[in-house]
Design a protein around this motif. Structure first.
Motif, PDB file in Angstrom:
ATOM      1  N   PHE A 159     -43.433   0.344   9.695  1.00  0.00           N
ATOM      2  CA  PHE A 159     -42.358  -0.477   9.145  1.00  0.00           C
ATOM      3  C   PHE A 159     -41.582  -1.133  10.268  1.00  0.00           C
ATOM      4  O   PHE A 159     -41.269  -0.502  11.282  1.00  0.00           O
ATOM      5  N   GLN A 160     -41.284  -2.369  10.092  1.00  0.00           N
ATOM      6  CA  GLN A 160     -40.554  -3.123  11.107  1.00  0.00           C
ATOM      7  C   GLN A 160     -39.197  -3.508  10.527  1.00  0.00           C
ATOM      8  O   GLN A 160     -39.110  -4.028   9.426  1.00  0.00           O
ATOM      9  N   PHE A 161     -38.098  -3.185  11.248  1.00  0.00           N
ATOM     10  CA  PHE A 161     -36.758  -3.523  10.746  1.00  0.00           C
ATOM     11  C   PHE A 161     -36.407  -4.953  11.059  1.00  0.00           C
ATOM     12  O   PHE A 161     -36.516  -5.404  12.200  1.00  0.00           O
ATOM     13  N   HIS A 162     -36.040  -5.693  10.028  1.00  0.00           N
ATOM     14  CA  HIS A 162     -35.585  -7.064  10.209  1.00  0.00           C
ATOM     15  C   HIS A 162     -34.084  -7.084  10.039  1.00  0.00           C
ATOM     16  O   HIS A 162     -33.599  -6.969   8.922  1.00  0.00           O
ATOM     17  N   ILE A 171     -27.355  -6.091   5.649  1.00  0.00           N
ATOM     18  CA  ILE A 171     -27.724  -5.167   6.725  1.00  0.00           C
ATOM     19  C   ILE A 171     -29.109  -5.482   7.282  1.00  0.00           C
ATOM     20  O   ILE A 171     -29.326  -5.437   8.487  1.00  0.00           O
ATOM     21  N   GLY A 172     -30.009  -5.803   6.406  1.00  0.00           N
ATOM     22  CA  GLY A 172     -31.377  -6.062   6.847  1.00  0.00           C
ATOM     23  C   GLY A 172     -32.351  -5.149   6.120  1.00  0.00           C
ATOM     24  O   GLY A 172     -31.932  -4.218   5.434  1.00  0.00           O
ATOM     25  N   VAL A 173     -33.638  -5.411   6.253  1.00  0.00           N
ATOM     26  CA  VAL A 173     -34.646  -4.594   5.563  1.00  0.00           C
ATOM     27  C   VAL A 173     -35.775  -4.211   6.510  1.00  0.00           C
ATOM     28  O   VAL A 173     -36.028  -4.876   7.515  1.00  0.00           O
ATOM     29  N   SER A 174     -36.438  -3.114   6.171  1.00  0.00           N
ATOM     30  CA  SER A 174     -37.660  -2.734   6.890  1.00  0.00           C
ATOM     31  C   SER A 174     -38.855  -3.219   6.085  1.00  0.00           C
ATOM     32  O   SER A 174     -38.938  -2.972   4.885  1.00  0.00           O
ATOM     33  N   ILE A 175     -39.714  -3.939   6.740  1.00  0.00           N
ATOM     34  CA  ILE A 175     -40.887  -4.499   6.050  1.00  0.00           C
ATOM     35  C   ILE A 175     -42.151  -3.966   6.726  1.00  0.00           C
ATOM     36  O   ILE A 175     -42.207  -3.830   7.953  1.00  0.00           O
ATOM     37  N   TYR A 176     -43.115  -3.678   5.906  1.00  0.00           N
ATOM     38  CA  TYR A 176     -44.366  -3.140   6.443  1.00  0.00           C
ATOM     39  C   TYR A 176     -45.071  -4.196   7.276  1.00  0.00           C
ATOM     40  O   TYR A 176     -45.267  -5.338   6.846  1.00  0.00           O
ATOM     41  N   ASP A 177     -45.415  -3.811   8.469  1.00  0.00           N
ATOM     42  CA  ASP A 177     -46.115  -4.754   9.352  1.00  0.00           C
ATOM     43  C   ASP A 177     -47.576  -4.327   9.472  1.00  0.00           C
ATOM     44  O   ASP A 177     -47.883  -3.226   9.920  1.00  0.00           O
ATOM     45  N   ARG A 178     -48.443  -5.201   9.044  1.00  0.00           N
ATOM     46  CA  ARG A 178     -49.835  -4.820   8.987  1.00  0.00           C
ATOM     47  C   ARG A 178     -50.437  -4.624  10.376  1.00  0.00           C
ATOM     48  O   ARG A 178     -51.259  -3.746  10.595  1.00  0.00           O
ATOM     49  N   ASN A 179     -49.975  -5.440  11.319  1.00  0.00           N
ATOM     50  CA  ASN A 179     -50.548  -5.357  12.661  1.00  0.00           C
ATOM     51  C   ASN A 179     -50.238  -4.034  13.326  1.00  0.00           C
ATOM     52  O   ASN A 179     -51.103  -3.380  13.868  1.00  0.00           O
ATOM     53  N   SER A 180     -48.957  -3.639  13.288  1.00  0.00           N
ATOM     54  CA  SER A 180     -48.585  -2.397  13.975  1.00  0.00           C
ATOM     55  C   SER A 180     -48.840  -1.184  13.092  1.00  0.00           C
ATOM     56  O   SER A 180     -48.858  -0.068  13.581  1.00  0.00           O
ATOM     57  N   GLY A 181     -48.982  -1.403  11.808  1.00  0.00           N
ATOM     58  CA  GLY A 181     -49.255  -0.309  10.887  1.00  0.00           C
ATOM     59  C   GLY A 181     -48.016   0.507  10.578  1.00  0.00           C
ATOM     60  O   GLY A 181     -48.109   1.633  10.129  1.00  0.00           O
ATOM     61  N   GLU A 227     -32.419   3.138   5.970  1.00  0.00           N
ATOM     62  CA  GLU A 227     -33.578   4.029   5.878  1.00  0.00           C
ATOM     63  C   GLU A 227     -33.465   5.194   6.843  1.00  0.00           C
ATOM     64  O   GLU A 227     -34.371   5.510   7.605  1.00  0.00           O
ATOM     65  N   GLY A 228     -32.308   5.797   6.856  1.00  0.00           N
ATOM     66  CA  GLY A 228     -32.144   7.014   7.645  1.00  0.00           C
ATOM     67  C   GLY A 228     -31.934   6.780   9.120  1.00  0.00           C
ATOM     68  O   GLY A 228     -31.668   7.694   9.884  1.00  0.00           O
TER      69      GLY A 228
END
Lengths: 652, 306
Positions: B89-92, B77-87, B129-130
């Protein structure tokens, strides 16, 4: 698939087969010899246990051993292996053992056919309603077992439903065959039977205590249906054997079987009724005093006892007329009367008393009155449990115990009259009866057995004198129950309490009577009655066979129509399409039932290229009509036209 | 031969996947009927090529998921990873976000992953993640499983098998096809030269027109009679469900469409029956080892056309 071994029986199938074997064998247990019954129960229990534990079946050598042992047992019991009883015993044995080697559907089928056959044999022993009910239940279960063999996958309820449906379809055929199949005279299940020893009823002799023993039985002696009102209880004297010979203790019937004509009964109104006599293995038939007609084939003895040609060994129905108040004089000569005066040289005190009375009396009737008066005034008791009497039974009774039942009084009374020089005899039979409120039949039981006396009076002939009426008048007027003191233990069926139980018994007996009258007693005469009510007057066997065939044919048609009801509703398009298939069927190109129109057209076109064009046109039109949105009469008609116009050369 | 986009697609695919026109057609039918396809066969008979070719010809993007026992739902399905730039979670998105997906050896994935995949197939969306994310349209899953090596696998239960509209077998190519295959160029090079026969818009239109193919009462009665027979006959432990009957009708409509008809014939039903009923019917004891084709043939022969 055919080469593979058949799959073993499923547990459901085994359970069905076990159930049908149990239901089939249960009625066979009682008539079977005890060792076989025990073996049977053991075998069934063993098989059930094996089923429960999912254990393996016993090895073949053991079964072979059991077959041999059982057959030897049957041979030792009956001394031969042929005939009804050994045959049934062998079948029972084989069925029980077959259950123990029941592995595949083949064995199941063998069990089923054995069960069907054994079911029939039950009717050779008994034909009662309960046997029929049990057989019906067994029939449903056996057919369900058959259904479970044919449809292993379907549920138990579905199998039961199928069996019931099949039997329900058979039911109308059964009714038609039952009603119309030409009957022969005699019982349906008539078999030469040897054992009639266990039957209760009156006999040709009477000793003190005989009748009081007999009335303990609640068994039915016969049933009566009166054409009009049932006559009053005190006139219901059902005449049985007449006992004229006395040895001091027992009365016996005279052996002379002289026949006389019917008495002249023109003076009184005859009562019409129909008697259904239970088998009693004697030749006499019971009737109200005095018979005014005779059943076919029967004769009347000088003692007014109706005699059949042969002992009554199956339930017998006969119509009768009687004149209760008629005269009673077959014209006795002095010689024949002497027989009714003979006395054994015993009971001296009674003889002395009688002679004294005779001397003191003016005419014989005075002696009779005096004797009855004596019974009434002295302390005589009417009881079911009289003390035992010895050699001079009359003396002991009249001067000693003074406690007795009807046979004591009839016996003492007759003896006294003879000693006083009046010809007299004892008559046995039944007195009274009980009306079943459910179907209106009068039921006469063994408990209504009775004995009374007859005296010969010059100018009046034989006169009935019932001394019991002097001791216990209510016995004659209201039946045994009211005549007995409360302390006596009455036979169950004559007691007044337990009214609901009696009600139930009445109902059950009414149903049993209906069964006897209409099912077991459905003889040629009944059949004629029923058929004439249905509009067939005087049918011969050809007419009945024709009616039977016609009705069965109609039933078959109805069932077929029911099964085909979907096919009948075909629309013209489909009919034309089917016609095409029939037409092409002549050249071996019939449509396969599952073949679609495009495939079919392609196949036909390949086989007969000259037809390709027309067949494509027909199939195209048919597809549009049946599977497309085209509809209406015109295209359908065109399709029919195309099919009709199709010209098929039969030979290529 | 007509030159509709479908015919072109079938022809082009037939040039690469040799001698398997029936399987190509069935796969197309499955796609047009908005179903998913399960291919059960040995490795190396062209399952992957078929999936790949279909995606290419129809102008759809293509992902492949190779199932393993340690694969997790997130791998699909994919994962959400914390993106430091945007602050935040980014879904991949995982490989499931494609129009055509080849799920290789689905029975090697553990039940948890299988179930996540099958849920996505059913709902045409994934929840991570909801957050519910729709999958692209059209969405077509081709799963394969290898029937011979069952050790260390998680066979799909019947309820999951039902999610696949069709199950087909590839089978070995016949002699002529195999010779051509051996003599010809590399299949992968050939695939690169393929040009799409239609665009996704056209495909969606075709999917829509499948539902408009006419099924007459007589035909529906036939479908009913088939289903009824499987339910009553003792030859089957379990009959066809109403959902299976619906699937049968839907697939037959699509089959009629690629045959250029606007009405369904009993032949269409019979053509798709093996692929529809093979994995849904459970024959009772005697026929356990029968193939889909044998099961369907027996069923067809047992039910006369109403």
């Amino acid at each position: 698939m055919a080469s593979k071994p058949a799959p073993p029986l499923t547990r459901t199938q085994e359970l069905w087969l076990l159930a049908c074997a149990v239901l089939t064998l249960v009625p066979a247990i009682q008539p079977a010899p005890p060792w076989l019954a025990a073996a049977l129960i053991l075998a069934l229990a063993w098989r059930a246990w094996l089923w429960w534990r999912r254990a393996t079946l016993p090895p073949r050598w053991l079964l072979n051993l059991l077959v041999v042992a059982g057959s030897v047992g049957v041979f030792l019991t009956y001394r031969h292996l042929f005939g009804k009883d050994p045959g049934i015993a062998l079948l029972i044995l084989f069925l029980a053992l077959k259950l123990l080697e029941m592995r595949r559907p083949r064995d199941g089928l063998a069990v089923i056919f054995l069960c069907y056959f054994l079911l029939l044999t039950h009717f050779l022993n008994a034909q009662g309603m309960e046997v029929a009910g049990l057989a019906l239940a067994a029939l449903v279960v056996i057919t369900s077992a058959l259904a479970s063999l044919a449809h292993a996958g379907s549920g138990v309820l579905a199998q039961l439903r199928l069996a019931v449906l099949m039997l329900a379809q058979a039911l109308p055929f059964m009714l038609v065959l039952f009603l119309l199949f030409p009957r022969v005279q005699g019982p349906l299940w008539g078999m030469p039977v040897d054992a009639y020893s266990g039957m209760t009823g009156l006999s040709e002799s009477m000793s003190p205590g005989d009748i009081s023993r007999l009335i303990q039985s609640g068994e039915i002696a016969f049933r009566v249906r009166f054409e009009g009102q049932i006559p009053p209880q005190p006139s219901l004297y059902w005449r049985g054997p007449v006992l004229g010979n006395f040895d001091g203790r027992s009365w016996r019937a005279s052996l002379a079987r002289e026949k006389v004509g019917l008495p002249d009964t023109a003076t009184s109104q005859p009562v019409g009724y129909e008697i259904t006599l239970e088998p009693h293995n004697k030749t006499w038939l019971f009737a109200l005093e005095i018979p005014a007609s005779l059943p076919a084939g029967a004769s009347l003895s000088r003692e007014y006892l109706i005699q059949a040609r042969a002992p009554v060994r199956s339930r017998l129905r006969y119509a009768m007329q009687s004149s209760p108040g008629a005269g009673h004089d077959p014209g006795e000569s002095a010689v024949s009367l002497r027989r009714y005066l003979s006395l054994p040289p015993n009971n001296p005190r009674t003889q002395a008393l009688a002679q004294q009375w005779r001397r003191e009396a003016t005419d014989p009737e005075a002696v009779i009155r005096r004797m009855l008066e004596h019974f009434r005034q002295e302390s005589f008791f009417y009881t079911l449990t009289p003390p035992l009497l010895g050699e001079n039974s009359i003396d002991e009774f009249l001067f000693g115990t003074r406690r007795g039942f009807c046979e004591h009084y009839a016996s003492a009374f007759t003896f006294t009259l003879r000693a006083a020089g009046i010809p007299a005899r004892v008559v046995t039979g039944y007195q009274g009866g009980q009306r079943n409120p459910v179907d209106g039949y009068l039921i006469v039981r063994q408990s209504d057995a009775h004995a009374w006396a007859e005296a010969w009076l010059e100018g009046r002939g034989w006169v009935r004198v019932d001394p019991t009426a002097a001791i216990a008048p209510s016995r004659i007027e209201a039946g045994l129950a009211s005549a007995m003191p409360a302390s006596e233990a009455l036979p169950f069926m004559v007691r007044a309490d337990f009214s609901w139980l009696r009600q139930l018994r009445f109902r059950w007996e009414a149903v049993g009577n209906a069964w006897n009258q209409w099912v077991l007693g459905y003889d040629p005469q009944r059949q004629r009655e029923v058929l004439s009510r249905l509009g067939m007057r005087e049918p011969d066997w050809q007419a009945m066979a024709a009616a039977m065939a016609t009705l069965c044919g109609l039933l078959l048609l109805a069932l077929t129509a029911w099964a085909l009801r979907k096919r009948i509703r075909l629309d013209p398009t489909q009919r034309a399409w089917n016609r095409l298939s029939r037409k092409l069927g002549r050249i071996g190109l019939a449509r396969r039932p599952w073949e679609g129109p495009a495939d079919y057209a392609r196949r036909v076109a390949q086989a007969r290229p000259e037809l390709a064009q027309s067949i494509q046109a027909i199939a195209g039109l048919y597809v549009d009509l049946r599977y497309g949105k085209l509809n209406g009469d015109a295209p359908s008609q065109r399709l029919r036209g195309l099919v009709s116009g199709l010209d098929i050369a039969v030979s290529k | 031969m007509s030159n509709s986009p479908i015919d072109q697609a079938i022809r082009q695919a037939g040039r690469i996947v040799l001698g398997k026109e029936r399987q190509i057609r069935l796969a197309l039918v499955c796609l047009l009927a908005r179903g998913h396809l399960l291919i059960e066969d040995l490795p190396g008979v062209g399952k992957t090529i078929l999936a790949h070719v279909l995606a290419r010809l129809l102008g759809l993007n293509f992902h492949r998921i190779q199932c393993t026992a340690d694969m997790l739902p997130a791998d699909i399905i994919g994962v959400s990873i914390y993106d430091r730039n945007s602050g935040g979670f980014q879904f991949h998105p995982g490989p499931i976000f494609a129009q055509v997906i080849l799920v290789d050896e689905i029975n090697r994935a553990m039940p948890k992953s299988q179930s996540a995949l099958l849920e996505a197939m059913e709902e045409h969306q994934v929840t991570c993640e909801g957050e519910t994310r729709p999958l692209p349209e059209p969405f077509f899953v081709i799963a394969t499983q290898n029937p011979s090596h069952q050790i260390g696998t998680f066979p799909l239960p019947e309820s999951q098998l039902d999610r696949f509209l069709m199950r087909i077998e590839m089978g070995y190519p016949d002699q002529a096809a195999e010779r051509e295959l051996l003599a010809g160029a590399d299949r992968r090079d050939m695939m690169a030269s393929l040009s799409p026969s239609m665009d996704p818009g056209e495909l969606l239109e075709l999917q829509q027109s499948v539902t408009e193919v006419h099924a007459s009462e007589a035909l529906i009665a036939y479908v009913q009679a088939l289903a009824e027979h499987t339910r009553r006959s003792p030859d089957y432990d379990a009959g066809l469900s109403p959902r299976a009957a619906l699937a049968l009708l839907r697939a037959a409509r699509a089959w009629a469409l690629i045959d250029h008809r606007d009405l369904v014939l009993p032949e269409d039903i019979q053509a798709v029956l093996p692929a529809i009923a093979g994995h849904r019917l459970r024959p009772s004891s005697g026929m356990q080892t029968a193939s889909s084709a044998e099961i369907a043939a027996a069923l067809i022969a047992a039910v006369p056309l109403p």
